[in-house]
Each structure stands twice: as structure tokens, then as C-alpha cells.
Design an enzyme around this catalytic site. Structure first.
Site, PDB file in Angstrom:
ATOM      1  N   PRO A   1       0.827  -1.219   0.000  1.00 23.74           N
ATOM      2  CA  PRO A   1       0.000   0.000   0.000  1.00 23.74           C
ATOM      3  C   PRO A   1       0.859   1.266   0.000  1.00 23.74           C
ATOM      4  O   PRO A   1       1.802   1.376   0.767  1.00 23.74           O
ATOM      5  CB  PRO A   1      -0.784  -0.117   1.313  1.00 23.74           C
ATOM      6  CG  PRO A   1      -0.698  -1.552   1.713  1.00 23.74           C
ATOM      7  CD  PRO A   1       0.599  -2.049   1.175  1.00 23.74           C
ATOM      8  N   GLU A   2       0.535   2.171  -0.906  1.00 23.92           N
ATOM      9  CA  GLU A   2       1.140   3.500  -0.890  1.00 23.92           C
ATOM     10  C   GLU A   2       0.009   4.490  -0.608  1.00 23.92           C
ATOM     11  O   GLU A   2      -1.118   4.079  -0.316  1.00 23.92           O
ATOM     12  CB  GLU A   2       1.860   3.780  -2.216  1.00 23.92           C
ATOM     13  CG  GLU A   2       2.965   2.737  -2.485  1.00 23.92           C
ATOM     14  CD  GLU A   2       3.845   3.086  -3.687  1.00 23.92           C
ATOM     15  OE1 GLU A   2       3.968   4.273  -4.022  1.00 23.92           O
ATOM     16  OE2 GLU A   2       4.398   2.151  -4.289  1.00 23.92           O
TER      17      GLU A   2
ATOM     18  N   ARG B   1       0.191 -11.007   5.767  1.00 20.92           N
ATOM     19  CA  ARG B   1       1.612 -10.985   6.111  1.00 20.92           C
ATOM     20  C   ARG B   1       1.887 -10.490   7.526  1.00 20.92           C
ATOM     21  O   ARG B   1       3.030 -10.487   7.971  1.00 20.92           O
ATOM     22  CB  ARG B   1       2.378 -10.145   5.086  1.00 20.92           C
ATOM     23  CG  ARG B   1       2.375 -10.806   3.716  1.00 20.92           C
ATOM     24  CD  ARG B   1       3.226 -10.076   2.724  1.00 20.92           C
ATOM     25  NE  ARG B   1       4.628 -10.045   3.106  1.00 20.92           N
ATOM     26  CZ  ARG B   1       5.559  -9.382   2.442  1.00 20.92           C
ATOM     27  NH1 ARG B   1       5.226  -8.689   1.369  1.00 20.92           N
ATOM     28  NH2 ARG B   1       6.806  -9.379   2.839  1.00 20.92           N
TER      29      ARG B   1
END
Ligand SMILES: [Zn+2]
Length: 252
Positions: A2-3, A111
Site C-alpha cells: 500500500p502506498e 503478512r
């Protein structure tokens, strides 16, 4: 990963789906994702509260409540916000809150690199990359000998730019990722700020950083979608970097 655009979409999902709902239960048993809080600490703070406003700066996201306590949510490398999803999808939920109306909000994170924290410390998060003003951008970005790409990815300098958005932006701006940041003049910095804002807003609108024009060409042997030159592949700021040596002149 994610940015800024992905986190903005998560914030919008919170705003649309989670605000105004009273919390009746909290699962904060994952002591890694919820560090440094002990199990039950976040639950005690949030049970009975209502989420009121969803904020974001760079990749940092936080939600205010009607009790004054603030819930910080970080998506990490692969997390996403799930609101009212069916039970079948819950295997990787690391944190969740149950609403009085039967709905549910979760941090879904295979994750386990996301983070949930009360009253997050935002002092080290720079101004948002899509909102930072001209003078502040010049001052923060246009200094030092670090390569330009490393500078704009430093979250304390400006917040929200990750690896893909950095490559896309520098390619669109015609600036080499290897240029020492302090070598840019004010016109180049102003241009870079405008291009970054445009690329960020485009990615938010289209659904994420993967929608950029350069991104599909970021592979070995990939060519520039503007001029056809073979893209160069370097490691800059510890990250794999693709750039066009014809359109982005600079050192190297
Ligand atoms: Zn090119």
C-alpha cells in the site's frame, strides 16, 4: 504494497462504512500487530465508543472516537480494511471490532506487518505528499546529497510515496532518480510537486499505484512507453528502480 493512494481508499472505506457505529466488542488478541498494547487494552478503550472521523497523512491512518481516544491503523506491506465482509474471509484478520448493529470492521493482513495502536505518534510523519505546499516542498525535498528517489520516499520528508509511485512520478517529471536532491532548482522542485500531486490523485481515482503508465513496463527488458528506449534498472534507496535514461537525464 500500500502506498498513499491505497491508504486513501482504505480511509474512504472507513469513512463510508464504519463511522457513526457503536463498538460492542474488540478482538485485540494479536499482541504483535497490537504492540505495545496488552490484550484487552485496546478493547477497554474502544468498547462502547463510536468512530467519528477517519484521517490520513501519507500512509498513516487514524480514526477519532466520541471518547477522545484515537485508533491508529497501519496497513503495513499487504494489509487492507474490511468492513462488513462475510465470515468466509476472516482467516487473516489480525484485529477486529464488532458493531452494535451486527456489522464488523477488520484489519485483514496475511503478512501480519500491519499495526494497530491507540493514540498513534505522528510526529515523525511528514506532510502529506499530495497536499504539501510549494515552499515546504522546496525546503524539505530540495536539500542534501541523497538521490532524489530516496528523498521523496523518506516518510519524514514527505509522507505517502512508496516505490511504485516514486518511479511513476520521476518518470513523468523527467527527473533522474539518481539526481542529488539538493541539486534541483526551485522550478524543478515546483514541477516535481505538481507531477507528484497529479500522479497521486490519478492513482486514487483509478484504484491504486498499479494503474500508473510506467508500472506495466517495470520488468527486465521493459521499454519506455513514451520513447521506446530500454528502461534502466538500478537499486536506489534500497529499492529496485526503473527509469528511462533518455527522458530522465542525470548522473549514472
Ligand atoms: Zn523514454
Amino acid at each position: 504494497m500500500p502506498e498513499l493512494p491505497e491508504v486513501e481508499r482504505a480511509r474512504a472505506a472507513l469513512e463510508k462504512g464504519a463511522l457513526g457505529r457503536r463498538i460492542t466488542a474488540v478482538d485485540d488478541a494479536d499482541t504483535w500487530v497490537c504492540r505495545p498494547h496488552a490484550p484487552g487494552e485496546i478493547a477497554d478503550a474502544l468498547t462502547g465508543a463510536t468512530l467519528t472521523v477517519a484521517h490520513r497523512r501519507g500512509k498513516a491512518m487514524w480514526v477519532e472516537t466520541d471518547r477522545g481516544v484515537v485508533l491508529g491503523l497501519h496497513l503495513g506491506m499487504a494489509g487492507r480494511i474490511a468492513v462488513d465482509e462475510p465470515p468466509a474471509d476472516r482467516a487473516w484478520d489480525r484485529f477486529s471490532v464488532q458493531f452494535e448493529d451486527g456489522g464488523r470492521l477488520a484489519l485483514h493482513d496475511r503478512r501480519r506487518l500491519g499495526r494497530v495502536v491507540l493514540d498513534p505518534d505522528l510526529d515523525r510523519v511528514g506532510p502529506d505528499a499530495a497536499e504539501v505546499g510549494r515552499d515546504e516542498f522546496r525546503e524539505r525535498v530540495g536539500r542534501g546529497s541523497a538521490p532524489l528517489k530516496a528523498r521523496i520516499m523518506d516518510q519524514g520528508t514527505i509522507a505517502g510515496v512508496g516505490n511504485l509511485l516514486a518511479d511513476e512520478t520521476l518518470w513523468k517529471a523527467g527527473l533522474s532518480p539518481l539526481l542529488p536532491a539538493g541539486d534541483l532548482d526551485d522550478d524543478q522542485l515546483d514541477h516535481l510537486r505538481r507531477v507528484l500531486r497529479r500522479a497521486t490523485r490519478s492513482a486514487i481515482r483509478k484504484g491504486g499505484v498499479h494503474t500508473g503508465d510506467l508500472i506495466p513496463h517495470r520488468s527486465r527488458g521493459g521499454t519506455c512507453p513514451r520513447c521506446g528506449a530500454e528502461l534502466r534498472r538500478d537499486t536506489v534507496g534500497g529499492r529496485t528502480t526503473y527509469w528511462c535514461p533518455a527522458d530522465q537525464p542525470g548522473p549514472g
